[in-house]
Design an enzyme around this catalytic site. Sequence first.
Site, PDB file in Angstrom:
ATOM      1  N   LYS A  27     -14.787 -73.346  20.537  1.00 27.54           N
ATOM      2  CA  LYS A  27     -14.803 -72.800  19.176  1.00 27.54           C
ATOM      3  C   LYS A  27     -16.193 -73.012  18.575  1.00 27.54           C
ATOM      4  O   LYS A  27     -17.033 -73.698  19.173  1.00 27.54           O
ATOM      5  CB  LYS A  27     -13.716 -73.438  18.321  1.00 27.54           C
ATOM      6  CG  LYS A  27     -13.851 -74.922  18.135  1.00 27.54           C
ATOM      7  CD  LYS A  27     -12.673 -75.475  17.382  1.00 27.54           C
ATOM      8  CE  LYS A  27     -12.842 -76.962  17.177  1.00 27.54           C
ATOM      9  NZ  LYS A  27     -12.150 -77.472  16.013  1.00 27.54           N
ATOM     10  N   ARG A  65      -2.809 -81.866   8.805  1.00 26.12           N
ATOM     11  CA  ARG A  65      -3.718 -80.737   8.592  1.00 26.12           C
ATOM     12  C   ARG A  65      -2.936 -79.504   9.030  1.00 26.12           C
ATOM     13  O   ARG A  65      -2.184 -78.954   8.256  1.00 26.12           O
ATOM     14  CB  ARG A  65      -5.000 -80.980   9.396  1.00 26.12           C
ATOM     15  CG  ARG A  65      -6.218 -80.333   8.853  1.00 26.12           C
ATOM     16  CD  ARG A  65      -7.438 -80.668   9.671  1.00 26.12           C
ATOM     17  NE  ARG A  65      -7.250 -80.441  11.115  1.00 26.12           N
ATOM     18  CZ  ARG A  65      -8.226 -80.486  12.013  1.00 26.12           C
ATOM     19  NH1 ARG A  65      -9.443 -80.785  11.648  1.00 26.12           N
ATOM     20  NH2 ARG A  65      -7.988 -80.251  13.280  1.00 26.12           N
ATOM     21  N   TYR A  71     -43.856 -82.156   1.256  1.00 27.02           N
ATOM     22  CA  TYR A  71     -43.253 -81.988  -0.069  1.00 27.02           C
ATOM     23  C   TYR A  71     -42.853 -83.334  -0.650  1.00 27.02           C
ATOM     24  O   TYR A  71     -42.275 -84.177   0.034  1.00 27.02           O
ATOM     25  CB  TYR A  71     -42.010 -81.111   0.028  1.00 27.02           C
ATOM     26  CG  TYR A  71     -42.291 -79.659   0.261  1.00 27.02           C
ATOM     27  CD1 TYR A  71     -43.021 -78.909  -0.659  1.00 27.02           C
ATOM     28  CD2 TYR A  71     -41.804 -79.019   1.401  1.00 27.02           C
ATOM     29  CE1 TYR A  71     -43.273 -77.560  -0.446  1.00 27.02           C
ATOM     30  CE2 TYR A  71     -42.044 -77.672   1.621  1.00 27.02           C
ATOM     31  CZ  TYR A  71     -42.782 -76.949   0.694  1.00 27.02           C
ATOM     32  OH  TYR A  71     -43.012 -75.629   0.909  1.00 27.02           O
ATOM     33  N   MET A  84     -38.644 -76.346   5.462  1.00 28.80           N
ATOM     34  CA  MET A  84     -37.839 -75.244   6.004  1.00 28.80           C
ATOM     35  C   MET A  84     -38.180 -74.932   7.457  1.00 28.80           C
ATOM     36  O   MET A  84     -37.307 -74.715   8.288  1.00 28.80           O
ATOM     37  CB  MET A  84     -38.041 -73.991   5.139  1.00 28.80           C
ATOM     38  CG  MET A  84     -37.135 -72.848   5.530  1.00 28.80           C
ATOM     39  SD  MET A  84     -37.435 -71.365   4.563  1.00 28.80           S
ATOM     40  CE  MET A  84     -36.720 -71.788   3.004  1.00 28.80           C
TER      41      MET A  84
HETATM   42  C1  LIG Z   1      -6.857 -78.539  18.248  1.00 33.16           C
HETATM   43  C2  LIG Z   1      -8.119 -79.072  18.830  1.00 33.16           C
HETATM   44  N1  LIG Z   1      -8.124 -79.508  20.093  1.00 33.16           N
HETATM   45  C3  LIG Z   1      -9.227 -80.015  20.673  1.00 33.16           C
HETATM   46  C4  LIG Z   1     -10.412 -80.122  19.976  1.00 33.16           C
HETATM   47  C5  LIG Z   1     -11.614 -80.717  20.652  1.00 33.16           C
HETATM   48  O1  LIG Z   1     -12.024 -81.869  19.982  1.00 33.16           O
HETATM   49  P1  LIG Z   1     -13.295 -82.711  20.490  1.00 33.16           P
HETATM   50  O2  LIG Z   1     -14.470 -81.825  20.264  1.00 33.16           O
HETATM   51  O3  LIG Z   1     -13.312 -83.900  19.612  1.00 33.16           O
HETATM   52  O4  LIG Z   1     -13.048 -82.988  21.916  1.00 33.16           O
HETATM   53  C6  LIG Z   1     -10.448 -79.696  18.647  1.00 33.16           C
HETATM   54  C7  LIG Z   1     -11.670 -79.838  17.876  1.00 33.16           C
HETATM   55  O5  LIG Z   1     -11.711 -80.211  16.747  1.00 33.16           O
HETATM   56  C8  LIG Z   1      -9.268 -79.146  18.058  1.00 33.16           C
HETATM   57  O6  LIG Z   1      -9.256 -78.731  16.789  1.00 33.16           O
END
Ligand SMILES: Cc1ncc(COP(=O)(O)O)c(C=O)c1O
Length: 374
Positions: free
Chosen positions: A35, A140, A264, A319
Amino acid sequence: MERPIQASILTENLKNNLNFVRSLANDSKIWSVIKANAYGHGIREVYAGLKETDGFALLDIKDACLLREIGWAGPVLLLEGIFAKDELNECYEKNIDIVIHHSQQMSWLSQWLNAMTFDQQTVVSQKICIWLKLNSGMNRLGLNSQEYLLCFKKLRDYRLKVNHLTHFANADEIGLEPSVESQMNVFAKVIEDLSGDVSTANSAAVLWHHNTHFDWVRPGIMLYGASPTGISEDIQIFGLKPAMNLSSKIISVQDLNEGDRVGYGGQYTATSKIRVGIVACGYADGYPRVVSNGTQVWVSNSNSPSLGFYVKTIGRVSMDMITVDITNHKTIGVGSDVELWGEHVPVDTVAKCANTVGYELLCAIAPRVKRVVV
Ligand SMILES: Cc1ncc(COP(=O)(O)O)c(C=O)c1O
């Protein structure tokens, strides 16, 4: 010549880290979590290093489609499921598994399935697999136990394959509530009589809670060679290696006298004659503006580039530039290669100086930074 900053994505290191997960969780399959654009590394860019995984887990359906475009034919899981009912068509077409963490998602799925014939539902059940997510204490995402059992029954009535998932709040730290043990107890009670695969372990649980590995582990940050705790030593002992080298060059040098100020706000004042290297990397590239004076940077020796020196930031991050003290290194000059984080400077070390963790810095790499697969 273009601006010299770039993020090199280190394929061999990704392979090393994935192999390490495999060796620790050798009875489990691996969802490699990609992700947030593979934690800032780029989905296309990490693919070569991670393609020996068993599946990829991510958030956006468009990223799932990108994986299919790249050529990945194996399992893909949407970790937060669908955000709207019409995404189900795409999940079906592209064989994408989904999490259900909320009853609204279950309603969308029921409506979608109810509009089909029995035979069409049968085809769906062979193409999509559902992962029910239990809220076991993190509060969550996740169904409560009653909703969970209800959804399980409904999904089984549709003849869908149903698996089980929960997520830990504190697998990286002992003594915090909810503990891994308490979440495991809640989860185990709910799923004890249910069929299906089980997945609970993020990186911290893969590393430090081996009883949580089950059928599928879900490592993210450890694949990229950064630490779930934010402490680089915690993962270096396992031989995990950084998947990103953020590098640039020195583009100017200033010779300063005692009392001269740098950058700066004149936040740093020279206490003697010093040489300052100006590095083409700033907060618009994703380098944190809040780092303190004294953050480690590695600069290669122009006479012998495989060798280098640790130097320290001075003055405020701007920047497009940072300033480093190179007084003691005469061989460093304009054109010298600089590593902001990577093989010599762990991203977690920089993150610590910014009062955060490596996750945030990696994910915040700016689009203007070119990613190069090596
Ligand atoms: C549902 C879920 N599984 C696995 C992970 C992987 O977590 P990590 O990067 O701490 O291994 C995440 C990341 O936040 C997650 O949201």
